[in-house]
Design a protein around this motif. Structure first.
Motif, PDB file in Angstrom:
ATOM      1  N   TRP A  36       0.863  -1.187   0.000  1.00 53.22           N
ATOM      2  CA  TRP A  36       0.000   0.000   0.000  1.00 53.22           C
ATOM      3  C   TRP A  36       0.893   1.228   0.000  1.00 53.22           C
ATOM      4  O   TRP A  36       1.820   1.339   0.808  1.00 53.22           O
ATOM      5  N   PHE A  37       0.604   2.122  -0.925  1.00 56.21           N
ATOM      6  CA  PHE A  37       1.252   3.425  -0.989  1.00 56.21           C
ATOM      7  C   PHE A  37       0.188   4.499  -0.772  1.00 56.21           C
ATOM      8  O   PHE A  37      -1.001   4.232  -0.953  1.00 56.21           O
ATOM      9  N   ARG A  38       0.612   5.680  -0.439  1.00 61.45           N
ATOM     10  CA  ARG A  38      -0.342   6.784  -0.355  1.00 61.45           C
ATOM     11  C   ARG A  38       0.307   8.060  -0.879  1.00 61.45           C
ATOM     12  O   ARG A  38       1.523   8.235  -0.815  1.00 61.45           O
ATOM     13  N   GLN A  39      -0.552   8.921  -1.372  1.00 65.16           N
ATOM     14  CA  GLN A  39      -0.093  10.210  -1.855  1.00 65.16           C
ATOM     15  C   GLN A  39      -0.913  11.300  -1.177  1.00 65.16           C
ATOM     16  O   GLN A  39      -2.116  11.425  -1.460  1.00 65.16           O
ATOM     17  N   ALA A  40      -0.264  12.019  -0.293  1.00 70.35           N
ATOM     18  CA  ALA A  40      -0.916  13.125   0.385  1.00 70.35           C
ATOM     19  C   ALA A  40      -0.955  14.339  -0.538  1.00 70.35           C
ATOM     20  O   ALA A  40      -0.140  14.446  -1.462  1.00 70.35           O
ATOM     21  N   PRO A  41      -1.871  15.250  -0.303  1.00 73.47           N
ATOM     22  CA  PRO A  41      -1.971  16.452  -1.148  1.00 73.47           C
ATOM     23  C   PRO A  41      -0.644  17.205  -1.196  1.00 73.47           C
ATOM     24  O   PRO A  41      -0.056  17.515  -0.157  1.00 73.47           O
ATOM     25  N   TRP A 103      10.325  -0.596  -0.933  1.00 67.45           N
ATOM     26  CA  TRP A 103       9.613   0.674  -0.894  1.00 67.45           C
ATOM     27  C   TRP A 103       9.673   1.446  -2.210  1.00 67.45           C
ATOM     28  O   TRP A 103       9.032   2.474  -2.361  1.00 67.45           O
ATOM     29  N   GLN A 104      10.454   0.975  -3.160  1.00 66.33           N
ATOM     30  CA  GLN A 104      10.598   1.717  -4.408  1.00 66.33           C
ATOM     31  C   GLN A 104       9.486   1.392  -5.384  1.00 66.33           C
ATOM     32  O   GLN A 104       9.200   0.217  -5.659  1.00 66.33           O
ATOM     33  N   GLU A 105       8.857   2.428  -5.927  1.00 71.38           N
ATOM     34  CA  GLU A 105       7.697   2.213  -6.783  1.00 71.38           C
ATOM     35  C   GLU A 105       8.009   1.370  -8.021  1.00 71.38           C
ATOM     36  O   GLU A 105       7.150   0.637  -8.498  1.00 71.38           O
TER      37      GLU A 105
END
Length: 121
Positions: A36-41, A103-105
């Motif tokens: 799971w990854f996330r992208q905050a604003p 952790w690398q996309e």
């Protein structure tokens, strides 16, 4: 065609909980890990949790350690992310990804469309 579909996002107050799901379908090969990854604003996407499938191992980002739990149900081809004690800083679009771990996309070649999690009072 390999596909990941996330669900379970929503609006929650600080201290609340959400459980995200990621359903896999159409895979013609085994994959080693789901993350799971996330992208905050306004920020870059970053890893939150990884489940390595063989042998099973769970890895968490320091910011979510002790609050989030990643799990899998192989029969349902689903990976979950249980998120407790949510904070405003957990707000973002959450993506699941299948690949080789870490952790690398670029280690993940299949991504879901994302689900929005908003933590706000």
């Amino acid at each position: 065609q390999a596909q990941l579909v996330e669900s379970g996002g929503g609006l929650v107050q600080p201290g609340g909980s959400l459980k995200l799901s990621c359903v896999a379908s159409g895979f013609s090969r085994d994959y080693w890990a789901i993350a799971w990854f996330r992208q905050a604003p306004g920020k870059e996407r970053s890893g939150v949790a990884i489940i390595n499938l063989n042998p099973e191992e769970r890895i968490y980002a320091e910011s979510v350690q002790g609050r989030f739990t990643i799990s899998s149900d192989n029969a349902k081809k689903t990976v979950y992310l249980q998120m407790n004690d949510l904070r405003i800083t957990d707000t973002g679009v959450y993506y699941c990804a299948a690949g080789w771990g870490g952790w690398q996309e670029h280690m993940y070649d299949t991504w879901g469309q994302g689900t929005q999690v908003t933590v706000s009072s």
